[in-house]
Design an enzyme around this catalytic site. Structure first.
Site, PDB file in Angstrom:
ATOM      1  N   CYS A 192       0.824  -1.160  -0.136  1.00 13.24           N
ATOM      2  CA  CYS A 192       0.005   0.035   0.019  1.00 13.24           C
ATOM      3  C   CYS A 192       0.752   1.182   0.012  1.00 13.24           C
ATOM      4  O   CYS A 192       0.451   2.297  -0.718  1.00 13.24           O
ATOM      5  CB  CYS A 192      -0.892  -0.206   1.224  1.00 13.24           C
ATOM      6  SG  CYS A 192      -0.307  -0.294   2.748  1.00 13.24           S
ATOM      7  N   ARG A 205      15.981   1.427   0.650  1.00 10.11           N
ATOM      8  CA  ARG A 205      15.754   0.235   0.062  1.00 10.11           C
ATOM      9  C   ARG A 205      15.096  -0.954   0.893  1.00 10.11           C
ATOM     10  O   ARG A 205      15.494  -2.011   1.043  1.00 10.11           O
ATOM     11  CB  ARG A 205      16.994  -0.321  -0.768  1.00 10.11           C
ATOM     12  CG  ARG A 205      16.606  -1.348  -2.009  1.00 10.11           C
ATOM     13  CD  ARG A 205      18.181  -1.912  -2.472  1.00 10.11           C
ATOM     14  NE  ARG A 205      18.600  -0.782  -2.839  1.00 10.11           N
ATOM     15  CZ  ARG A 205      20.107  -0.762  -2.924  1.00 10.11           C
ATOM     16  NH1 ARG A 205      20.654  -1.721  -2.118  1.00 10.11           N
ATOM     17  NH2 ARG A 205      20.791   0.357  -3.180  1.00 10.11           N
TER      18      ARG A 205
END
Length: 325
Positions: free
Chosen positions: A154, A189
């Site tokens: 999301c 990351r």
């Protein structure tokens, strides 16, 4: 012309404004499924940490979801060793339509294990390995008939929707190639947001420079978008020089560093770039608006909208699965 206009040409765009465009869509879909969910779909959030950002996110989720006709239940787990059992119980409960967990819990690989404990049929955050594998391989459906849409994580999805709203995506190009020609930098990351976001943007045609404290990687579908999904190239160890080089031509800079001390260097931002921060800490100095054309300081409310859209999609997929295709 005033000095303020000269010194700060950039415009701040708030997530609350962007999220409003999804409210009517979500609310109408909740109304449409009243025959099967008369009291509204039930979303359960599990909180097993003392992180103030998680508390704030839980509060936002409750307010936003209940405002659109969902039911929301926060389940606090004081002893995180019992969280797995609590999730399994919710998996088995037919009253529960969606499950989310406020991470970090353990702050290590055990969190990745917990992500897989959540049943994929109730995983509103899109963290199940099936959804991740599809996302990385640029597969958008769960079935061969292309009737059951796969779920996307999301927060990365929220950033994509923000970029669409800001017209960074080129709607004149075919779907899946609409970031062709764009260069993006993603400073983070993590497996939850940063890496999947870099993959999503590259799968949509962008050249993406993925930055973490160890190195900088380049995500791309190759020259002329010759690959169907992104490939990754290691550009070398992190350095300020390499970061500045990657940023010099970047149309978009996205940050998600979970530290109140980190600030992205304003001087690295290309004139007119779009800057987005998805961390709960503001990663850009106020001076960002002297360089960026558009600046989105937080993404939380769009993220919650995407989470609720995911939940409706899970319900839709479940209903379709009951009907022979």
């Amino acid at each position: 012309m005033s000095d303020s206009i000269v010194s700060k040409p950039g415009v701040t765009v708030l997530a609350s404004k962007i999220s409003k465009i999804y409210v009517d869509e979500i609310t109408s879909k909740v109304e449409a499924i009243k025959p099967i969910r008369p009291q509204g779909p039930l979303l359960v959030g599990f909180l097993a940490n003392a992180d103030p950002a998680a508390e704030m996110y839980a509060s936002w989720t409750k307010k936003t979801s209940e405002g659109m006709g969902f039911r929301y239940e926060l389940r606090r787990v004081d002893n995180k060793d019992f969280l797995e059992e609590a999730i399994i119980e919710a998996n088995r409960d037919p009253e529960v339509d969606g499950i989310m967990v406020y991470y970090p819990v353990f702050g290590n690989a055990q969190d990745q294990y917990l992500q897989q404990v959540v049943a994929k049929e109730k995983d509103v955050e899109g963290l199940n390995h099936v959804y991740y594998q599809n996302m990385y391989h640029n597969i958008r459906y769960l079935d061969p008939n292309n009737s059951l849409k796969s779920i996307l994580p999301c927060t990365p999805l929220a950033v994509v929707k923000i970029l669409e709203y800001l017209k960074v995506y080129n709607n004149l190009l075919p779907e899946g190639n609409r970031l062709y020609g764009k260069k993006c930098v993603v400073v983070n990351r993590s497996e939850i947001v940063g890496r999947p976001l870099a993959a999503l943007l590259a799968n949509d045609g962008a050249i993406v420079y993925s930055v973490d404290i160890d190195n900088i990687q380049k995500f791309t579908r190759g020259e002329g978008l010759k690959f169907t999904r992104h490939h990754v190239e290691d550009l070398g160890p992190f350095s300020d020089e390499l970061l500045q080089k990657c940023c010099s031509q970047a149309d978009v800079i996205i940050t998600g560093v979970p530290s109140e001390h980190y600030k992205f260097p304003t001087q690295y931002i290309k004139e007119g770039a779009v800057c987005i921060n998805f961390s709960s800490n503001r990663n850009f100095e106020e001076s960002v608006k002297t360089k960026a054309s558009l600046y989105v300081p937080m993404t939380g409310k769009v993220t919650i909208s995407m989470l609720l859209r995911n939940m409706l999609r899970l319900i839709e997929n479940a209903e379709k699965s009951k009907t022979p295709q």
